[in-house]
Scaffold this motif. Structure first.
Motif, PDB file in Angstrom:
ATOM      1  N   PHE A 147     -29.437  -6.330  -1.437  1.00  0.00           N
ATOM      2  CA  PHE A 147     -28.679  -5.415  -2.292  1.00  0.00           C
ATOM      3  C   PHE A 147     -28.834  -3.969  -1.797  1.00  0.00           C
ATOM      4  O   PHE A 147     -29.845  -3.599  -1.227  1.00  0.00           O
TER       5      PHE A 147
ATOM      6  N   ARG B 132     -32.613   0.166  -2.210  1.00  0.00           N
ATOM      7  CA  ARG B 132     -32.058  -1.055  -1.632  1.00  0.00           C
ATOM      8  C   ARG B 132     -33.175  -2.065  -1.465  1.00  0.00           C
ATOM      9  O   ARG B 132     -34.360  -1.728  -1.626  1.00  0.00           O
TER      10      ARG B 132
ATOM     11  N   GLY C 182     -28.059   0.100  -3.013  1.00  0.00           N
ATOM     12  CA  GLY C 182     -27.642   1.020  -4.065  1.00  0.00           C
ATOM     13  C   GLY C 182     -27.561   2.444  -3.534  1.00  0.00           C
ATOM     14  O   GLY C 182     -27.711   2.682  -2.337  1.00  0.00           O
ATOM     15  N   ASP C 183     -27.318   3.388  -4.455  1.00  0.00           N
ATOM     16  CA  ASP C 183     -27.266   4.793  -4.075  1.00  0.00           C
ATOM     17  C   ASP C 183     -28.680   5.341  -3.871  1.00  0.00           C
ATOM     18  O   ASP C 183     -29.645   4.775  -4.353  1.00  0.00           O
TER      19      ASP C 183
ATOM     20  N   THR D 254     -27.460 -11.578  -9.190  1.00  0.00           N
ATOM     21  CA  THR D 254     -26.488 -10.497  -9.339  1.00  0.00           C
ATOM     22  C   THR D 254     -26.465  -9.986 -10.786  1.00  0.00           C
ATOM     23  O   THR D 254     -26.359  -8.784 -11.011  1.00  0.00           O
TER      24      THR D 254
ATOM     25  N   SER E  90     -27.564  -6.216 -11.505  1.00  0.00           N
ATOM     26  CA  SER E  90     -26.584  -5.322 -12.148  1.00  0.00           C
ATOM     27  C   SER E  90     -27.172  -4.701 -13.407  1.00  0.00           C
ATOM     28  O   SER E  90     -26.976  -3.513 -13.671  1.00  0.00           O
TER      29      SER E  90
ATOM     30  N   SER F  48     -25.839   1.808  -8.922  1.00  0.00           N
ATOM     31  CA  SER F  48     -25.036   0.591  -8.861  1.00  0.00           C
ATOM     32  C   SER F  48     -25.264  -0.053  -7.507  1.00  0.00           C
ATOM     33  O   SER F  48     -25.445   0.638  -6.507  1.00  0.00           O
ATOM     34  N   PHE F  49     -25.337  -1.355  -7.507  1.00  0.00           N
ATOM     35  CA  PHE F  49     -25.672  -2.072  -6.281  1.00  0.00           C
ATOM     36  C   PHE F  49     -24.460  -2.805  -5.744  1.00  0.00           C
ATOM     37  O   PHE F  49     -23.604  -3.267  -6.498  1.00  0.00           O
ATOM     38  N   SER F  50     -24.415  -2.938  -4.434  1.00  0.00           N
ATOM     39  CA  SER F  50     -23.506  -3.923  -3.861  1.00  0.00           C
ATOM     40  C   SER F  50     -24.368  -4.996  -3.199  1.00  0.00           C
ATOM     41  O   SER F  50     -25.548  -4.761  -2.914  1.00  0.00           O
ATOM     42  N   TYR F  51     -23.776  -6.151  -2.991  1.00  0.00           N
ATOM     43  CA  TYR F  51     -24.584  -7.290  -2.573  1.00  0.00           C
ATOM     44  C   TYR F  51     -24.108  -7.921  -1.284  1.00  0.00           C
ATOM     45  O   TYR F  51     -22.916  -7.978  -1.003  1.00  0.00           O
TER      46      TYR F  51
ATOM     47  N   SER G  60     -27.090 -16.900  -7.188  1.00  0.00           N
ATOM     48  CA  SER G  60     -26.084 -15.862  -7.231  1.00  0.00           C
ATOM     49  C   SER G  60     -25.877 -15.381  -8.673  1.00  0.00           C
ATOM     50  O   SER G  60     -25.840 -14.178  -8.941  1.00  0.00           O
TER      51      SER G  60
END
Lengths: 204, 121
Positions: free
Chosen positions: A72, A79, A74-75, A120, A124, A133-136, A116
């Motif tokens: 993951f 991470r 994030g900002d 996630t 989140s 906020s995270f991306s995966y 998953s």
């Protein structure tokens, strides 16, 4: 060297954020499995990533386990990677419940799907509370029915510094389903996380 | 005489969050408990009108507290404030006599809504 220490107050804060995120993940899992999940207080531990595999190889002694990993991002440098560890005793029962066929390929697919859903949703929920906020990355299976999973865990863990180890015991209504979740984060993310916790604590 | 309210949660952060999110018009003495056993000790010895109750706690969980309140016919209102948001759990605590269910982290607006609805503010 990054100082990995968390104060008691920071720990309590993190524990509560984990608790809230876990509640959301469990709700998702319960809906996914069509059953009720008994939630327990998640026990969290912060350990050096290098010591992880030692701990888990003794805990999963004489058992094969499946490891599913999810990265993951994030900002502000937050991470890392989550690893779900499953003992396989109940995998067959859950596979039947969810309508997967009873073979090793389907089992892997099922554990990837469950991971998953869990990770996630959990991440989140955590990101939201950290005002991030995270991306995966796509989940991947590190090992399945592998006696040498401890080596693979060690290999993965050595790329990170801190491991936030979250013990999850999902007791479903009709059978038990245990898994461990491990959050691996690098040193600069530890500093970021601590600062965010301090900001949250300053509000109260 | 002002109402006495009890905040029961194992997390210091959650107790503080809740205390801070209480509506300003709510005039009460606030007590706190760190788990269900501590909560019952307080409920059996003090006159508590309102309980903010977490569910997932060590020693004795929130469901256990609700069961004891019901069994001992204690005269207090309970607002459950929990991260365990499964519909079945919400149904269960309502059946055990909880007044309302508020999802964690409890926002000041949501708390004010619920407390207003039941005439607590």
């Amino acid at each position: 060297m990054t100082e990995l220490h968390f104060t008691d107050v920071q720990r309590d804060c993190l524990q509560e954020l984990v608790n809230v995120a876990m509640g959301q993940a469990s709700d998702k899992l319960a809906r996914y499995l069509g059953t009720f999940v008994h939630l327990q207080v998640p026990s969290i531990a912060l350990v050096e990533a290098a010591l992880l595999s030692q701990h888990f190889s003794s805990r999963y002694q004489q058992q094969s386990a499946t490891l599913v990993s999810l990265g993951f991002f994030g900002d502000q440098g937050l991470r890392g990677e989550t690893i779900m560890l499953y003992q396989l005793a109940n995998a067959g029962v859950i596979a039947q419940l969810l309508g997967y066929s009873d073979d090793a390929v389907s089992e892997a697919e099922m554990l990837t799907d469950i991971s998953s859903v869990l990770t996630t949703t959990f991440l989140s929920g955590l990101a939201e509370q950290l005002e991030n906020s995270f991306s995966y990355a796509a989940p991947r299976i590190l090992s399945s029915r592998d006696q040498y999973f401890a080596d693979k865990l060690a290999y993965t863990a050595e790329q990170w510094q801190l491991a936030l180890q979250v013990d999850i015991r999902y007791q479903l209504t009709d059978y038990s389903f245990n898994c461990d979740m491990i959050l691996l984060i690098p040193g600069e993310a530890v500093l970021r996380l601590r600062q965010t916790l301090d900001n949250i604590l300053a509000d109260f | 005489m002002a109402l006495t309210a009890l905040i029961c949660d194992d997390s210091l952060l959650a107790r503080n969050q809740l205390k801070k999110s209480l509506p300003s018009g709510f005039d009460a003495n606030i007590l706190t408990a760190g788990n269900g056993v501590e909560a019952l000790t307080i409920l059996r010895t003090r006159e508590v009108g309102l309980v903010f109750l977490d569910l997932t706690m060590p020693e004795l969980d929130g469901v256990g507290v609700l069961e004891a309140i019901k069994a001992e016919a204690m005269d207090c209102l309970v607002i459950v404030v929990s991260a365990d948001i499964q519909p079945e759990m919400q149904k269960r605590v309502m059946e055990l006599g909880a007044l309302a269910f508020v999802q964690k982290p409890a926002s000041a607006d949501k708390l004010a809504d619920v407390m207003h609805k039941y005439g607590l503010i």
